[in-house]
Design a protein around this motif. Structure first.
Motif, mmCIF file in Angstrom:
data_model
loop_
_atom_site.group_PDB
_atom_site.id
_atom_site.type_symbol
_atom_site.label_atom_id
_atom_site.label_comp_id
_atom_site.label_asym_id
_atom_site.label_seq_id
_atom_site.Cartn_x
_atom_site.Cartn_y
_atom_site.Cartn_z
ATOM 1 N N VAL A 36 0.261 -1.192 -0.466
ATOM 2 C CA VAL A 36 0.267 -0.067 0.046
ATOM 3 C C VAL A 36 1.141 0.945 -0.424
ATOM 4 C CG1 VAL A 36 -1.514 1.479 1.429
ATOM 5 C CG2 VAL A 36 -1.725 -1.311 1.764
ATOM 6 N N PHE A 37 1.898 1.328 0.397
ATOM 7 C CA PHE A 37 2.654 2.192 1.127
ATOM 8 C C PHE A 37 3.627 2.139 -0.616
ATOM 9 C CE2 PHE A 37 7.013 3.611 0.726
ATOM 10 C CZ PHE A 37 7.142 4.551 1.538
ATOM 11 N N ILE A 38 3.857 1.663 -1.870
ATOM 12 C CA ILE A 38 4.275 1.793 -2.041
ATOM 13 C C ILE A 38 3.440 2.098 -3.431
ATOM 14 C CG2 ILE A 38 5.094 0.496 -4.588
ATOM 15 C CD1 ILE A 38 7.314 0.741 -1.881
ATOM 16 N N ARG A 39 2.547 1.494 -3.452
ATOM 17 C CA ARG A 39 1.107 2.700 -3.986
ATOM 18 C C ARG A 39 0.711 4.007 -4.177
ATOM 19 N NH1 ARG A 39 -3.492 -1.062 -2.311
ATOM 20 N NH2 ARG A 39 -4.356 0.970 -2.446
ATOM 21 N N LEU A 40 1.220 4.464 -2.693
ATOM 22 C CA LEU A 40 0.893 5.850 -2.854
ATOM 23 C C LEU A 40 1.802 6.451 -2.985
ATOM 24 C CD1 LEU A 40 -1.145 7.356 -0.610
ATOM 25 C CD2 LEU A 40 0.445 7.597 1.038
ATOM 26 N N LEU A 41 2.945 5.631 -2.838
ATOM 27 C CA LEU A 41 4.282 6.449 -3.929
ATOM 28 C C LEU A 41 3.807 6.640 -4.853
ATOM 29 C CD1 LEU A 41 7.408 5.264 -1.979
ATOM 30 C CD2 LEU A 41 6.258 7.429 -1.454
ATOM 31 N N GLY A 42 3.492 5.844 -5.490
ATOM 32 C CA GLY A 42 2.688 6.009 -6.752
ATOM 33 C C GLY A 42 2.312 7.339 -7.360
ATOM 34 N N ARG A 43 1.331 6.878 -6.647
ATOM 35 C CA ARG A 43 0.303 7.825 -6.260
ATOM 36 C C ARG A 43 0.397 9.596 -6.311
ATOM 37 N NH1 ARG A 43 -3.826 9.133 -10.006
ATOM 38 N NH2 ARG A 43 -5.872 10.334 -8.622
ATOM 39 N N ILE A 44 1.521 9.333 -5.788
ATOM 40 C CA ILE A 44 2.341 11.165 -5.722
ATOM 41 C C ILE A 44 3.296 11.532 -6.366
ATOM 42 C CG2 ILE A 44 3.781 12.268 -3.883
ATOM 43 C CD1 ILE A 44 3.184 10.495 -1.750
ATOM 44 N N ALA A 45 3.661 10.256 -7.244
ATOM 45 C CA ALA A 45 4.214 10.567 -8.604
ATOM 46 C C ALA A 45 3.349 11.210 -9.429
ATOM 47 C CB ALA A 45 4.959 9.922 -8.905
ATOM 48 N N VAL A 46 2.194 10.545 -9.400
ATOM 49 C CA VAL A 46 1.421 10.172 -10.806
ATOM 50 C C VAL A 46 0.962 12.547 -10.606
ATOM 51 C CG1 VAL A 46 -1.366 10.028 -11.178
ATOM 52 C CG2 VAL A 46 0.139 8.683 -11.325
ATOM 53 N N VAL A 47 0.707 12.517 -9.241
ATOM 54 C CA VAL A 47 0.012 14.174 -9.076
ATOM 55 C C VAL A 47 1.415 15.147 -9.494
ATOM 56 C CG1 VAL A 47 -0.743 15.616 -7.571
ATOM 57 C CG2 VAL A 47 -1.914 12.848 -7.708
ATOM 58 N N LEU A 48 2.088 14.798 -9.235
ATOM 59 C CA LEU A 48 3.457 15.989 -9.096
ATOM 60 C C LEU A 48 3.783 15.813 -10.940
ATOM 61 C CD1 LEU A 48 5.837 14.953 -5.983
ATOM 62 C CD2 LEU A 48 3.728 17.262 -6.451
ATOM 63 N N GLU A 49 3.536 15.050 -11.608
ATOM 64 C CA GLU A 49 4.118 14.458 -12.716
ATOM 65 C C GLU A 49 2.527 15.374 -13.364
ATOM 66 O OE1 GLU A 49 4.271 10.669 -13.551
ATOM 67 O OE2 GLU A 49 6.651 10.492 -12.467
#
Length: 212
Positions: free
Chosen positions: A93-106
């Motif tokens: 779940v933590f890895i998924r959350l990092l991916g989501r943060i990246a999606v928003v920032l990108e």
């Protein structure tokens, strides 16, 4: 809790994933996005992810509620990484959350995403593509609608104000040092509280953009 009861877990998993898909469908409609930034949803969001981490079998399909409009609020996402109920950096779940943060920032758009939520494998594959193709981000940013563009700048500023890089690094360093997670980033919690006044101010800023 359904962990260990295969039939019941499958039933609740199917229902949970349908709810996620419903949230994702609403996220594609600018007129409905504001409904997913209500205070009670933002307040409960970190606990929803934590319960998935604790009670959901890691071998089953993901229930990525963060892949909806509520998960485009970086203050809400970062709140999942602080305090005694912070996500475990060793869990998916933590890895998924990092991916989501990246999606928003990108600046990736949610408007043209498929109806079915992305699995953790798909999240990782999307990030690999971004690093492999330096033109990918620019192309993806062109797909944002006007509301997403307005929020993008504010969310990037929120991430900086909340010292998001340090919050993430502290969690990763904690794993690397085999600390066991007893402190659960109390220092980061203080930094976030002092960095932007409080999380609600950032949520309000996002809500204002949502309603514009």
């Amino acid at each position: 809790a359904t962990h260990g009861n295969a039939e019941e877990e499958q039933q609740k998993l199917k229902l949970s994933r349908e709810i996620v898909n419903y949230f994702r469908a609403c996220s594609r409609s600018p007129g409905l996005r504001g409904q997913m930034r209500k205070a009670e949803i933002l307040r409960e969001f970190p606990e929803i992810l934590k319960l998935e981490e604790e009670l959901h079998s890691p071998w089953e399909q993901d229930v990525p509620i963060e892949q909806s409009w509520v998960g485009r609020s970086l203050s809400t996402l970062l709140s999942c990484l602080i305090g005694p109920r912070a996500l475990d950096a060793n869990r998916k779940v933590f890895i998924r959350l990092l991916g989501r943060i990246a999606v928003v920032l990108e600046g990736r758009s949610d408007s043209h995403q498929k109806q079915e939520a992305h699995s953790i494998e798909e999240v990782c594959a999307m990030e690999r593509l971004m690093w492999a193709d330096r033109t990918a981000v620019a192309r993806l940013q062109s797909g944002m609608d006007e509301q997403e563009k307005r929020e993008w700048k504010d969310e990037a500023e929120t991430f900086v104000d909340m010292d998001g890089i340090r919050v993430i690094l502290e969690m990763l360093l904690e794993v690397n040092s085999h600390n066991g997670g007893s402190s659960k980033n109390s220092g980061s919690a203080a930094a976030i509280g002092n960095g932007n006044g409080n999380n609600s101010s950032n949520n309000n800023k996002s809500s204002n953009n949502t309603n514009n």
